[in-house]
Design an enzyme around this catalytic site. Structure first.
Site, PDB file in Angstrom:
ATOM      1  N   ASP A 130      -3.483  -0.254   6.281  1.00  0.00           N
ATOM      2  CA  ASP A 130      -4.067  -0.731   5.008  1.00  0.00           C
ATOM      3  C   ASP A 130      -3.621  -1.869   4.795  1.00  0.00           C
ATOM      4  O   ASP A 130      -4.417  -2.909   4.125  1.00  0.00           O
ATOM      5  CB  ASP A 130      -3.859   0.289   3.938  1.00  0.00           C
ATOM      6  CG  ASP A 130      -4.926   1.475   4.108  1.00  0.00           C
ATOM      7  OD1 ASP A 130      -5.456   1.441   5.076  1.00  0.00           O
ATOM      8  OD2 ASP A 130      -4.731   2.445   3.292  1.00  0.00           O
ATOM      9  N   HIS A 170      -6.142   4.661   5.570  1.00  0.00           N
ATOM     10  CA  HIS A 170      -5.432   5.582   4.852  1.00  0.00           C
ATOM     11  C   HIS A 170      -3.991   6.030   5.307  1.00  0.00           C
ATOM     12  O   HIS A 170      -3.424   7.092   5.285  1.00  0.00           O
ATOM     13  CB  HIS A 170      -6.154   6.849   4.826  1.00  0.00           C
ATOM     14  CG  HIS A 170      -7.537   6.666   3.992  1.00  0.00           C
ATOM     15  ND1 HIS A 170      -7.592   6.079   2.627  1.00  0.00           N
ATOM     16  CD2 HIS A 170      -8.820   6.860   4.359  1.00  0.00           C
ATOM     17  CE1 HIS A 170      -8.831   6.089   2.464  1.00  0.00           C
ATOM     18  NE2 HIS A 170      -9.475   6.501   3.227  1.00  0.00           N
ATOM     19  N   ASP A 181       0.736  -1.198   0.044  1.00  0.00           N
ATOM     20  CA  ASP A 181       0.101  -0.056   0.072  1.00  0.00           C
ATOM     21  C   ASP A 181       0.816   1.120   0.076  1.00  0.00           C
ATOM     22  O   ASP A 181       1.804   1.447   0.768  1.00  0.00           O
ATOM     23  CB  ASP A 181      -1.152   0.031   1.249  1.00  0.00           C
ATOM     24  CG  ASP A 181      -1.826   1.409   0.939  1.00  0.00           C
ATOM     25  OD1 ASP A 181      -2.842   1.123   0.187  1.00  0.00           O
ATOM     26  OD2 ASP A 181      -1.662   2.204   1.919  1.00  0.00           O
ATOM     27  N   GLU A 233       0.727   5.411   0.365  1.00  0.00           N
ATOM     28  CA  GLU A 233      -0.087   6.834   0.499  1.00  0.00           C
ATOM     29  C   GLU A 233       0.414   7.948  -0.322  1.00  0.00           C
ATOM     30  O   GLU A 233       1.987   7.687  -0.418  1.00  0.00           O
ATOM     31  CB  GLU A 233       0.091   7.288   1.854  1.00  0.00           C
ATOM     32  CG  GLU A 233      -0.681   6.353   3.084  1.00  0.00           C
ATOM     33  CD  GLU A 233      -2.040   6.026   2.623  1.00  0.00           C
ATOM     34  OE1 GLU A 233      -2.775   7.071   1.958  1.00  0.00           O
ATOM     35  OE2 GLU A 233      -2.540   4.839   3.018  1.00  0.00           O
TER      36      GLU A 233
END
Length: 230
Positions: A158, A153, A13, A15
């Protein structure tokens, strides 16, 4: 996570500062979480200094500020570490198209031409859990009672919940699949089968006509109804 096939998977994941690297968005945090033979393994977790300010709307969503990234590895350093950590393992993401495009963009010089094989828990959830109003990660894990440390998030939270969602998907798929060998190849083909036919497709694996079913899963399903893959 006993239902995940044997072997090594990496749950990934990012961001980011925006939606698309083609429009200048950059990675600001990465989590890559290893699942090895169904057991949780190592996690690569780091902030990334993108060399640009974090937009206020991204801070509102993630809690990540520009100040938090001071002293973090540059993208080149972080992506070199990430490409080495992932190696040739299948990558598992929720909405894999998003993370894959950032990975291929920011780590392109370290991939050395290796294809990135992705398994998308969003596509797989649409096939194994039909009829949901939403397939957003937060909604799915709430429905399934998957708890998580911290806030969504954020990359580590995540990947934690995505790994457990992947396990639930694999458990449901295994319950339908009569194939002797349930592996990442079955899952890779499953995510390309039209959602309305996915459960029947799984049930037919291992049957006398499985060979023709595999052919349908790889090519025919996409040709007949490409719109249902998304």
């Amino acid at each position: 996570m006993n239902s995940i096939p044997g072997g090594r998977f990496v749950v990934l994941d990012f961001e980011t500062t925006g939606l698309s690297p083609a429009l200048g968005a950059r990675v600001i945090e990465v989590s890559a979480r290893e699942v090895l033979d169904g057991r949780a393994g190592r996690e690569l977790l780091t902030f990334v200094d993108p060399g640009v300010r974090v937009p206020a709307e991204i801070t509102q969503i993630t809690g990540i500020t520009t100040a938090m990234l001071i002293g973090a590895p540059t993208s080149a350093i972080a992506m070199r570490q990430l490409a080495s950590f992932i190696g040739s393992s299948p990558v598992v993401c929720h909405n894999a198209g998003f993370d894959r495009k950032f990975y291929e963009h920011e780590a392109s010089e370290f991939l050395e031409g290796r294809p990135v094989r992705t398994l998308c828990t969003l596509l797989l959830a649409r096939r194994m859990f039909p009829g949901r109003k939403s397939y957003r990660l937060g909604g799915l894990i709430e429905e399934m009672g998957i708890s998580f440390p911290g806030r969504l998030h954020r990359a580590s939270a995540d990947t934690f919940v995505t790994a457990h969602l992947f396990d639930r998907i694999c458990a449901d798929a295994r319950s339908l699949c009569r194939a002797e060998h349930f592996d990442d190849d079955v899952l890779h083909r499953l995510q390309r089968v039209p959602a309305a036919r996915a459960r029947d497709w799984l049930a037919a694996l291992g049957s006398p006509d499985a060979k023709s079913h595999r052919k349908f899963g790889l090519a025919g399903a996409v040709a007949q109804n490409i719109s249902s893959v998304n």
